[in-house]
Design a protein around this motif. Structure first.
Motif, PDB file in Angstrom:
ATOM      1  N   ALA B  28       0.839  -1.216  -0.061  1.00  0.00           N
ATOM      2  CA  ALA B  28      -0.123  -0.099   0.074  1.00  0.00           C
ATOM      3  C   ALA B  28       0.890   1.367   0.001  1.00  0.00           C
ATOM      4  O   ALA B  28       0.748   2.185  -0.786  1.00  0.00           O
ATOM      5  CB  ALA B  28      -0.811   0.020   1.178  1.00  0.00           C
ATOM      6  N   PHE B  29       1.983   1.097   0.842  1.00  0.00           N
ATOM      7  CA  PHE B  29       2.809   2.399   0.807  1.00  0.00           C
ATOM      8  C   PHE B  29       3.434   2.717  -0.493  1.00  0.00           C
ATOM      9  O   PHE B  29       3.817   3.761  -0.994  1.00  0.00           O
ATOM     10  CB  PHE B  29       3.904   2.125   1.999  1.00  0.00           C
ATOM     11  CG  PHE B  29       3.017   2.691   3.182  1.00  0.00           C
ATOM     12  CD1 PHE B  29       2.212   3.529   3.792  1.00  0.00           C
ATOM     13  CD2 PHE B  29       3.520   1.743   4.444  1.00  0.00           C
ATOM     14  CE1 PHE B  29       1.672   3.859   4.775  1.00  0.00           C
ATOM     15  CE2 PHE B  29       2.697   1.792   5.674  1.00  0.00           C
ATOM     16  CZ  PHE B  29       1.882   2.899   5.893  1.00  0.00           C
ATOM     17  N   ALA B  30       3.860   1.581  -1.010  1.00  0.00           N
ATOM     18  CA  ALA B  30       4.589   1.301  -2.512  1.00  0.00           C
ATOM     19  C   ALA B  30       3.793   2.177  -3.255  1.00  0.00           C
ATOM     20  O   ALA B  30       4.303   2.922  -4.194  1.00  0.00           O
ATOM     21  CB  ALA B  30       4.887   0.095  -2.948  1.00  0.00           C
ATOM     22  N   GLU B  34       4.925   5.355  -5.651  1.00  0.00           N
ATOM     23  CA  GLU B  34       4.626   5.405  -6.945  1.00  0.00           C
ATOM     24  C   GLU B  34       3.903   6.846  -7.465  1.00  0.00           C
ATOM     25  O   GLU B  34       4.381   7.305  -8.411  1.00  0.00           O
ATOM     26  CB  GLU B  34       3.973   4.341  -7.579  1.00  0.00           C
ATOM     27  CG  GLU B  34       4.780   2.998  -8.158  1.00  0.00           C
ATOM     28  CD  GLU B  34       3.941   1.944  -8.405  1.00  0.00           C
ATOM     29  OE1 GLU B  34       2.892   2.050  -9.312  1.00  0.00           O
ATOM     30  OE2 GLU B  34       4.153   0.571  -7.918  1.00  0.00           O
ATOM     31  N   TRP B  35       2.713   6.886  -6.915  1.00  0.00           N
ATOM     32  CA  TRP B  35       2.064   8.220  -7.114  1.00  0.00           C
ATOM     33  C   TRP B  35       2.913   9.421  -7.092  1.00  0.00           C
ATOM     34  O   TRP B  35       2.818  10.373  -7.753  1.00  0.00           O
ATOM     35  CB  TRP B  35       0.905   8.137  -6.323  1.00  0.00           C
ATOM     36  CG  TRP B  35      -0.215   9.159  -6.748  1.00  0.00           C
ATOM     37  CD1 TRP B  35      -1.387   9.276  -7.748  1.00  0.00           C
ATOM     38  CD2 TRP B  35      -0.270  10.431  -6.020  1.00  0.00           C
ATOM     39  NE1 TRP B  35      -2.133  10.242  -7.575  1.00  0.00           N
ATOM     40  CE2 TRP B  35      -1.543  11.050  -6.725  1.00  0.00           C
ATOM     41  CE3 TRP B  35       0.369  11.177  -5.264  1.00  0.00           C
ATOM     42  CZ2 TRP B  35      -1.706  12.576  -6.400  1.00  0.00           C
ATOM     43  CZ3 TRP B  35       0.118  12.579  -4.918  1.00  0.00           C
ATOM     44  CH2 TRP B  35      -1.021  13.198  -5.527  1.00  0.00           C
ATOM     45  N   MET B  36       3.579   9.556  -5.938  1.00  0.00           N
ATOM     46  CA  MET B  36       4.277  10.661  -5.807  1.00  0.00           C
ATOM     47  C   MET B  36       5.544  10.820  -6.654  1.00  0.00           C
ATOM     48  O   MET B  36       5.637  12.061  -7.085  1.00  0.00           O
ATOM     49  CB  MET B  36       5.176  10.628  -4.359  1.00  0.00           C
ATOM     50  CG  MET B  36       3.938  10.502  -2.972  1.00  0.00           C
ATOM     51  SD  MET B  36       3.070  12.136  -2.890  1.00  0.00           S
ATOM     52  CE  MET B  36       4.175  12.405  -1.484  1.00  0.00           C
ATOM     53  N   ARG B  98      -8.176  11.989  -8.219  1.00  0.00           N
ATOM     54  CA  ARG B  98      -8.954  10.562  -8.576  1.00  0.00           C
ATOM     55  C   ARG B  98      -7.947   9.209  -8.471  1.00  0.00           C
ATOM     56  O   ARG B  98      -8.462   8.490  -8.250  1.00  0.00           O
ATOM     57  CB  ARG B  98      -9.305  10.763 -10.042  1.00  0.00           C
ATOM     58  CG  ARG B  98     -10.535  11.457 -10.124  1.00  0.00           C
ATOM     59  CD  ARG B  98     -11.370  11.018 -11.155  1.00  0.00           C
ATOM     60  NE  ARG B  98     -12.565  11.834 -11.304  1.00  0.00           N
ATOM     61  CZ  ARG B  98     -12.740  13.000 -12.088  1.00  0.00           C
ATOM     62  NH1 ARG B  98     -11.558  13.252 -12.828  1.00  0.00           N
ATOM     63  NH2 ARG B  98     -13.801  13.749 -12.099  1.00  0.00           N
ATOM     64  N   THR B  99      -6.700   9.657  -8.797  1.00  0.00           N
ATOM     65  CA  THR B  99      -5.891   8.392  -8.688  1.00  0.00           C
ATOM     66  C   THR B  99      -5.057   8.182  -7.327  1.00  0.00           C
ATOM     67  O   THR B  99      -4.411   7.110  -7.333  1.00  0.00           O
ATOM     68  CB  THR B  99      -4.798   8.348  -9.849  1.00  0.00           C
ATOM     69  OG1 THR B  99      -3.916   9.674 -10.024  1.00  0.00           O
ATOM     70  CG2 THR B  99      -5.570   8.432 -11.073  1.00  0.00           C
ATOM     71  N   TRP B 100      -5.394   9.059  -6.500  1.00  0.00           N
ATOM     72  CA  TRP B 100      -4.554   8.955  -5.255  1.00  0.00           C
ATOM     73  C   TRP B 100      -4.765   7.455  -4.559  1.00  0.00           C
ATOM     74  O   TRP B 100      -6.130   7.162  -4.340  1.00  0.00           O
ATOM     75  CB  TRP B 100      -5.115  10.070  -4.161  1.00  0.00           C
ATOM     76  CG  TRP B 100      -4.535   9.948  -2.841  1.00  0.00           C
ATOM     77  CD1 TRP B 100      -5.272   9.774  -1.790  1.00  0.00           C
ATOM     78  CD2 TRP B 100      -3.294  10.250  -2.189  1.00  0.00           C
ATOM     79  NE1 TRP B 100      -4.783   9.847  -0.625  1.00  0.00           N
ATOM     80  CE2 TRP B 100      -3.503   9.978  -0.873  1.00  0.00           C
ATOM     81  CE3 TRP B 100      -2.160  10.196  -3.005  1.00  0.00           C
ATOM     82  CZ2 TRP B 100      -2.242   9.841  -0.030  1.00  0.00           C
ATOM     83  CZ3 TRP B 100      -1.032  10.252  -2.024  1.00  0.00           C
ATOM     84  CH2 TRP B 100      -1.090  10.156  -0.561  1.00  0.00           C
ATOM     85  N   PRO B 101      -3.722   6.883  -4.159  1.00  0.00           N
ATOM     86  CA  PRO B 101      -4.123   5.475  -3.703  1.00  0.00           C
ATOM     87  C   PRO B 101      -4.049   5.410  -2.260  1.00  0.00           C
ATOM     88  O   PRO B 101      -4.294   4.187  -1.662  1.00  0.00           O
ATOM     89  CB  PRO B 101      -2.849   4.723  -4.020  1.00  0.00           C
ATOM     90  CG  PRO B 101      -1.652   5.861  -4.340  1.00  0.00           C
ATOM     91  CD  PRO B 101      -2.247   6.979  -4.655  1.00  0.00           C
ATOM     92  N   GLY B 102      -4.117   6.600  -1.489  1.00  0.00           N
ATOM     93  CA  GLY B 102      -3.910   6.620  -0.037  1.00  0.00           C
ATOM     94  C   GLY B 102      -5.282   6.798   0.720  1.00  0.00           C
ATOM     95  O   GLY B 102      -6.162   5.927   0.207  1.00  0.00           O
TER      96      GLY B 102
END
Lengths: 398, 113
Positions: B28-30, B34-36, B98-102
């Protein structure tokens, strides 16, 4: 020309030109809010002058001249806009997708739904704030406030004036279609005055046609356009001579516009070939089943139930399940329909059509006392005079 | 335009994260990393905030400043981080959010120029 025709003509001309002018001015002076104010002033002036002076030969040039003069007048303190405006000359060369950009900005998902509707009607369709208020039975001041807030948000939050990216296009088209669908619903179920309601349906039809012209590859746009046209084609049979609402089963189908129905069905068939079904195409297909039946007895109920099943998979909703139950009555009988209706009791207890539909089924099953109770409950839950009249009638005769 | 993305945690999100296995949590953190990395070009600053138990609120709308323990809104949702980004318009900021994975809620606010 009768006053009604003159009124329609006026509405038609304004609708045809107001959005184009707004789009052109936004591009030329680079400020949505200012451009929109100028167009609104020009539209208000046109509604005052044209009924007296007649509609000018070049309504677009007339509106442009008034908007420009007004702009040079009121923008004294905002030199940058004024200078841009001063340089503009008629005719303004149009850009192909300008009105589409306008629609996408008005229906931006960062704006609240009522503001999207008000803004679209005002900016794209050229309605005045007062006309929007009348159509939705909302005070003019409320509409004005919604529009002011929305325009402030567009400017301050950086809502763009451009086409959405390809990745967003589907969602953003959906947002626009919801706004058009709300106009249709409101106009069709007519909580506003009669003229204002009809005007709203006309605006929805016009807007859907414009969208279809600009986005010919989007089957849901074609689906919504077909849906609106199918409703309009049957408008002639919906009301009796004294203005009462006539139920579908009792409508005189010779008063429907069968040419318009055939055209709408052809449009829907072309959209369906793209094999991307969606809620508007499916709703239009259901309405088409009714529209194409020569008599009530000829209705293809099995096909309708099937279409409702598809609709429920793409857009689950208790109201759609209610409509499916109505169709099921003609396929599987009143007991089956009543059973599937009773599953909805919790969710739709406050919805008059649930109780009105139950009443019909209970009557078919020879349970008149329960039917009366259900009709009475429906009557207490609707404020629509046409629907109240039908329920009163039924309580009187059964 | 410059915007701040305010990231908002919920109790449910927190509980779900705690319940993950160490491997899943690392994954999840990865995703966030990646998003960052993907949006490095437009990120101007920002940070994750420490847990809500570290928050202190000062209220200045009474006769005297009042200091209380905890975040300024009592509720299930609490700001857990922020990023300042510079993009063309709201649509670009929305596309990022929209694509933020957190965490499950992101508020987008333009900065005053």
């Amino acid at each position: 020309m009768s006053p009604g025709d003159a009124h329609d003509e006026l509405a038609r001309v304004v609708r045809e030109h107001a959005g184009r002018l707004a789009a052109a001015l936004v591009r030329l002076i680079g400020d949505f809010s200012t451009a929109e104010d100028l167009v609104q002033d020009a539209v208000v002036a046109a509604l005052e002058r044209w009924p007296v002076d007649g509609i000018p030969d070049r309504p677009d040039a007339w509106l442009f001249t008034v908007a420009r003069r007004r702009g040079l007048d009121v923008l004294r303190r905002e030199a940058r806009y004024r200078e841009k405006l001063a340089r503009v000359r008629w005719p303004v060369p149009p850009e192909p997708d300008e009105r589409l950009r306008l629609v996408f900005t008005c229906c931006h998902p960062a704006l609240p739904r009522p503001a999207q509707v008000a803004l679209t009607l005002r900016v794209v369709c050229g309605l005045t704030t007062a006309q929007v208020g009348r159509a939705f039975l909302v005070p003019e001041a409320t509409v004005a406030q919604r529009i002011t807030r929305a325009k402030r948000k567009i400017a301050d939050a950086g809502i763009p004036y451009r086409l959405p990216s390809d990745a967003d296009l589907g969602d953003r088209v959906g947002e626009v279609l919801t706004v058009v669908y709300l106009m249709l619903n409101e106009g069709y179920l007519s909580s506003g005055g009669e003229v204002a309601s009809q005007r709203l349906v006309d605006d929805a039809a016009w807007l859907a046609a414009l969208l279809h012209e600009l986005l010919p590859d989007e089957p849901e746009v074609a689906g919504l356009l077909a849906l609106i046209r199918l409703h309009r084609a049957r408008q002639g049979g919906r009301f009796s001579a004294d203005g009462g609402l006539v139920l579908l089963a009792d409508q005189d189908r010779s008063r429907w516009d069968h040419v318009a129905i055939a055209d709408a069905v052809a449009l829907l068939t072309r959209a369906a070939r793209r094999q991307r079904p969606g809620p508007y195409q499916l709703q239009a297909a259901i309405v088409a089943c009714h529209a194409e039946a020569a008599r009530w007895e000829d209705t293809d109920w099995e096909q309708i139930v099937l279409l409702y099943d598809l609709l429920l998979t793409v857009a689950p909703s208790p109201v759609t399940r209610l409509h499916r139950a109505v169709a099921l009555r003609y396929v599987a009988g009143p007991s089956a329909a009543l059973r599937s209706l009773d599953e909805l009791g919790d969710q739709l207890d406050r919805y008059h059509l649930l109780h009105a539909t139950r009443a019909g089924l209970l009557r078919d099953l020879g349970r008149p006392d329960e039917a009366r109770a259900a009709d009475e409950r429906a009557l207490r839950l609707t404020s629509n005079p046409a629907e109240q009249a039908i329920l009163h009638e039924r309580l009187r005769w059964t | 335009m410059k915007y701040v993305l305010l990231f908002v945690d919920t109790e449910q999100f927190h509980a779900d994260l705690e319940a993950l296995t160490p491997d899943d949590r690392a994954r999840a953190f990865a995703l966030v990393d990646e998003w960052m990395a993907e949006h490095r070009q437009v990120i101007r600053g920002g940070s994750k905030l420490q847990d809500r138990h570290t928050a202190t609120t000062v209220r200045l709308d009474g006769p005297e400043p009042i200091v209380t323990d905890g975040p300024f809104v009592e509720g299930k949702e609490v700001v857990s981080g922020y990023l300042e980004v510079e993009v063309a318009d709201l649509d670009e900021a929305l596309a990022m959010a929209r694509t933020w994975p957190g965490c499950p809620v992101v508020e987008i606010r333009p900065l005053e120029s």
